[in-house]
Design a protein around this motif. Structure first.
Motif, mmCIF file in Angstrom:
data_model
loop_
_atom_site.group_PDB
_atom_site.id
_atom_site.type_symbol
_atom_site.label_atom_id
_atom_site.label_comp_id
_atom_site.label_asym_id
_atom_site.label_seq_id
_atom_site.Cartn_x
_atom_site.Cartn_y
_atom_site.Cartn_z
ATOM 1 N N GLU A 42 -2.105 -4.409 5.454
ATOM 2 C CA GLU A 42 -2.567 -3.679 6.651
ATOM 3 C C GLU A 42 -4.105 -3.648 6.677
ATOM 4 O O GLU A 42 -4.555 -2.854 7.609
ATOM 5 C CB GLU A 42 -1.895 -2.433 6.792
ATOM 6 C CG GLU A 42 -1.644 -1.938 8.243
ATOM 7 C CD GLU A 42 -0.607 -0.694 8.301
ATOM 8 O OE1 GLU A 42 0.188 -0.476 7.643
ATOM 9 O OE2 GLU A 42 -1.083 0.350 9.331
ATOM 10 N N LEU A 73 0.974 -0.280 16.927
ATOM 11 C CA LEU A 73 1.315 -1.136 15.498
ATOM 12 C C LEU A 73 2.741 -1.664 15.352
ATOM 13 O O LEU A 73 2.979 -2.502 14.620
ATOM 14 C CB LEU A 73 0.999 0.062 14.533
ATOM 15 C CG LEU A 73 0.670 -0.352 13.096
ATOM 16 C CD1 LEU A 73 -0.537 -1.199 13.031
ATOM 17 C CD2 LEU A 73 0.659 0.861 12.230
ATOM 18 N N HIS A 80 0.866 -1.205 0.092
ATOM 19 C CA HIS A 80 0.025 -0.106 -0.020
ATOM 20 C C HIS A 80 0.913 1.355 0.105
ATOM 21 O O HIS A 80 1.887 1.279 0.074
ATOM 22 C CB HIS A 80 -1.008 0.098 1.283
ATOM 23 C CG HIS A 80 -0.598 0.026 2.681
ATOM 24 N ND1 HIS A 80 0.158 -1.073 2.989
ATOM 25 C CD2 HIS A 80 -0.672 0.798 3.410
ATOM 26 C CE1 HIS A 80 0.202 -0.972 4.563
ATOM 27 N NE2 HIS A 80 -0.060 0.103 4.502
ATOM 28 N N HIS A 131 2.387 -5.655 9.644
ATOM 29 C CA HIS A 131 2.807 -5.311 10.753
ATOM 30 C C HIS A 131 2.348 -6.434 11.847
ATOM 31 O O HIS A 131 1.683 -7.309 11.410
ATOM 32 C CB HIS A 131 2.046 -4.212 11.542
ATOM 33 C CG HIS A 131 2.281 -2.796 10.579
ATOM 34 N ND1 HIS A 131 3.066 -1.886 11.151
ATOM 35 C CD2 HIS A 131 1.670 -2.245 9.639
ATOM 36 C CE1 HIS A 131 3.316 -0.878 10.412
ATOM 37 N NE2 HIS A 131 2.145 -1.022 9.500
ATOM 38 N N ASP A 177 5.637 3.587 5.376
ATOM 39 C CA ASP A 177 6.578 2.401 6.154
ATOM 40 C C ASP A 177 6.330 1.181 5.151
ATOM 41 O O ASP A 177 6.984 0.258 5.597
ATOM 42 C CB ASP A 177 5.813 2.449 7.545
ATOM 43 C CG ASP A 177 4.375 2.102 7.683
ATOM 44 O OD1 ASP A 177 3.558 2.918 6.860
ATOM 45 O OD2 ASP A 177 3.823 1.386 8.355
ATOM 46 N N HIS A 178 5.876 1.112 3.985
ATOM 47 C CA HIS A 178 5.732 0.017 3.259
ATOM 48 C C HIS A 178 6.360 0.199 1.981
ATOM 49 O O HIS A 178 6.423 -0.788 0.950
ATOM 50 C CB HIS A 178 4.268 -0.540 3.101
ATOM 51 C CG HIS A 178 3.717 -0.607 4.278
ATOM 52 N ND1 HIS A 178 3.881 -1.542 5.199
ATOM 53 C CD2 HIS A 178 2.888 0.263 5.246
ATOM 54 C CE1 HIS A 178 3.313 -1.557 6.283
ATOM 55 N NE2 HIS A 178 2.568 -0.377 6.493
HETATM 56 ZN ZN LIG Z 1 1.944 0.496 8.094
#
Ligand SMILES: [Zn+2]
Length: 669
Positions: free
Chosen positions: A318, A258, A192, A362, A196-197
């Motif tokens: 996620e 998370l 996505h 996560h 952070d991905h």
């Molecule tokens: Zn994330």
């Protein structure tokens, strides 16, 4: 001079910060005490001990949950291949970008100052290393807030989600190669559009390779444009949500729910070579079959999940996770659609009923079809319950605060740890559902046009008999443990008298207790940051993204012109008109800015022949201006730029743009 220096990078770049979720450069406003210093139980930031009320409340919550249920702890450590003895990752200028040793104190029984359920989640998130998920599927967990997953292909690794920054991704992939063999990366999947991905992609993408990069439809657009124009506000608020200024200690930040917290360092991006547009689409990547589910408008605007039939493994991205996620994120963002989100989980259950292994972007995996289906069902029903029950209560005439107060998950969901509010909460998510359908106005005329906070506060304080009376009453209510009420009361006093140190001190103590009782990582950080700023004032510096050059280069120019439009000071621009051509000599691209009616419009295409001025500039130089590597006056008067029209008029035009305030006050007026 100073009024033309508004352009100097930090402010503009900080506007991108929300795009970066909560990135923090190595030279940000984070106090020294927040990073890299030994933790102290006493709380170097002045936080007070837990009161008896807080201790009792935490004990009561702990007693309602099976906190010692070993299943999560078994799952979170299952398949461990290796873990570095100490996981501290260093970035630009020798700064620490990831610091697991800072969380070594998170073990054993919950201290008085932490909600025991959050402590459990924080303990689980403390696990890190390289894990085997199933034959041919591995994960690097705890190298970042997110996971990097590796699927073994015929020739190399298919990397799913290369973490937030170059530094964390480089450390993770190097660790994997050390233990699994030195294989190339044969393909990359971005699940996505959140940073952070994808942000660490440049560290896993080999130079000169034609690596297939798969992403959901809309990925690039969302990843490079989401929230740029609202960025300063979001990045300031994200300092609260993620506790970036807080020390890591039993009285400070312990976890985000998370994961431990956002990674620092240098984010980048790479454009996908293959876009997933349809659910059911299949691809064979390096000999491994993937079946994709396209899930736009779920947890992210562009998101996918996938199934690996050869491994019977479902990657939930996620869309599902081991906590209640945010329908509304406290840094400030558009509300997500709970009904749609729940629908995607339902769809995934139908699409991949043979799943034997679950892993995600996560948290830790899950094994066994029955357990996974039960988990998915409860994730689906958690979001749907909040959605449906909020609308049911709204139809009875209840307004957001009333709905949030009375909603309770059914026992079957509230006893399930992945449904608990470690990240999002039932209360703020219910308000989000209300907001999605009905907006900010609750329908009560008293709330249509109320006085702003300071004016209302001054009248409340006067009517209640002045500061001393209020402080006495607030102290008495504090002693009774009525912290939510005391916060409301003292907030009025602080807004009426922002220099009243007794009021600020008692309000800070009140926020301490609310933090210690919070089950949500972000709620805890919000309260503790409020307490910190009541004690120390707002930070001197906002979040910086000095290392985000790679990402900024990929951000479409249009985004920066949109940002200029929201920086225009309407009152200052009153009655002024101006037309400006900006010709990018290296791009053969012309952008026209038009000021009229205190609005700055932007278009591309033909230059405006009647423009007041024309600047001919290269994109790199334009970005130097934006990043503050050079001041606008220096650029306009340099030989590298040609200007037609009056340079002084141009400077006057740029002076109409407001410098965003990266450290605006929140807990004081
Ligand atoms: Zn994330």
């Amino acid at each position: 001079m100073s009024n033309v220096l508004f352009w100097r990078g930090a402010l503009l770049l900080s506007s991108l910060c929300a795009l970066l979720l909560a990135c923090q450069g190595d030279t940000t406003g984070t106090p020294k005490s927040a990073q890299g210093t030994p933790t102290t139980a006493a709380g170097a930031q002045g936080n007070t001990p837990a009161t008896q009320t807080t201790i009792s409340a935490n004990a009561k919550m702990g007693a309602q949950l099976k906190l010692d249920d070993p299943q999560d702890f078994e799952d979170a450590t299952r398949g461990l291949i290796a873990a570095p003895p100490s996981l501290q990752i260093v970035g630009p200028g020798n700064s620490t970008v990831w610091d697991m040793p800072a969380f070594d104190f998170v073990k054993g029984e919950a201290p008085d100052t932490v909600n025991p359920s959050l402590w459990r989640q924080a303990t689980l998130n403390n696990n890190y290393g390289l894990y085997k998920v199933t034959d041919g599927v591995y994960q690097l967990r705890g190298f970042d807030i997110s996971n990097m997953s590796l699927v073994e292909g015929q020739t190399g690794w298919i990397v799913v989600d290369p973490l937030t920054t170059k530094e964390t991704a480089a450390a993770a992939i190097a660790f994997a190669r050390e233990h699994l063999g030195d294989k190339p990366v044969s393909a990359i999947v971005f699940t996505h559009s959140h940073i952070d991905h994808f942000g660490g992609v440049l560290s896993v993408l080999g130079a000169g390779e034609n690596t297939e990069i798969v992403a959901p439809v809309g990925f690039m657009e969302e990843a490079t444009s989401e929230n740029v124009i609202a960025g300063t506000t979001m990045s300031r608020r994200s300092m609260y949500m993620y506790g970036s200024q807080l020390e890591r200690s039993p009285r400070g930040h312990i976890d985000s729910g998370l994961g431990k917290g956002p990674a620092l360092g240098s984010p980048g991006i790479a454009a996908p070579t293959r876009t997933i547009t349809t659910t059911g689409e299949t691809l064979t990547l390096d000999g491994v079959d993937f079946i994709f589910q396209n899930a736009p408008g779920s947890e992210a605007p562009a998101e996918l999940t996938f199934y690996l039939p050869q491994h019977k493994a479902f990657c939930g991205a996620e869309v599902v996770s081991r906590n209640m996620h945010n329908l509304y994120t406290l840094r400030g963002a558009q509300v997500r659609d709970a009904r749609k989100w729940s629908g995607y989980i339902n769809e995934a259950m139908g699409l991949f009923p043979d799943t034997e292994v679950y892993f995600a972007s996560h948290h830790w995996p899950m094994w066994g079809n029955a357990a996974i289906m039960e988990f998915l069902k409860k994730q689906r029903d958690g979001y749907r319950f909040i959605h449906d029950q909020t609308l049911r209560l709204a139809a009875q005439g209840y307004t957001p605060k009333e709905i949030a107060e009375q909603l309770e998950m059914p026992a079957s969901l509230r006893s399930s740890f992945p449904n608990r509010g470690y990240y999002g909460t039932l209360k703020h998510n219910a308000k989000a559902v209300y907001q999605r359908y009905f907006g900010w106005y609750d329908g009560n005329p008293a709330n249509l046009d109320p006085l702003p906070p300071t004016e209302a506060a001054q009248r409340y304080v006067a009517m209640m008999g002045g500061a001393d009376v209020i402080l006495d009453k607030a102290q008495a209510d504090f002693d009774k443990g009525e912290y939510r009420w005391v916060a409301e009361l003292l907030n009025h006093l602080v807004f009426a008298q922002p220099h009243n140190s007794a009021a600020k001190s008692l309000l800070a103590q009140t926020y301490d207790q609310l933090a210690y009782q919070a089950e949500s990582g972000p709620w805890r950080d919000v309260y503790l940051t409020g307490a910190l700023e009541l004690r120390q004032g707002a930070p001197e510096k906002g979040l910086g993204i000095a290392n985000a050059g790679d990402l900024i280069k990929a951000t479409p120019l249009d985004q920066f012109f949109e940002l200029m439009a929201v920086m225009l000071n309407g009152p200052k621009a009153e009655g002024k008109t101006f037309a400006l051509n900006i010709e990018f000599t290296d791009l053969q691209e012309v952008h026209v800015l038009q000021l009229e009616n205190s609005v700055l419009h932007h278009r591309t295409g033909q230059a405006d022949a009647a423009a007041d001025a024309t600047i001919r500039i290269t994109r790199p130089l334009f970005f130097m201006m934006l990043t503050g590597e050079a001041g606008i006056r220096d650029i306009l008067f340099s030989d590298d730029v040609s200007v037609e029209g009056s340079k002084l008029d141009l400077l006057g035009f740029f002076a109409l743009l407001d410098r965003p305030n990266e450290t605006f006050n929140i807990v004081t007026p």
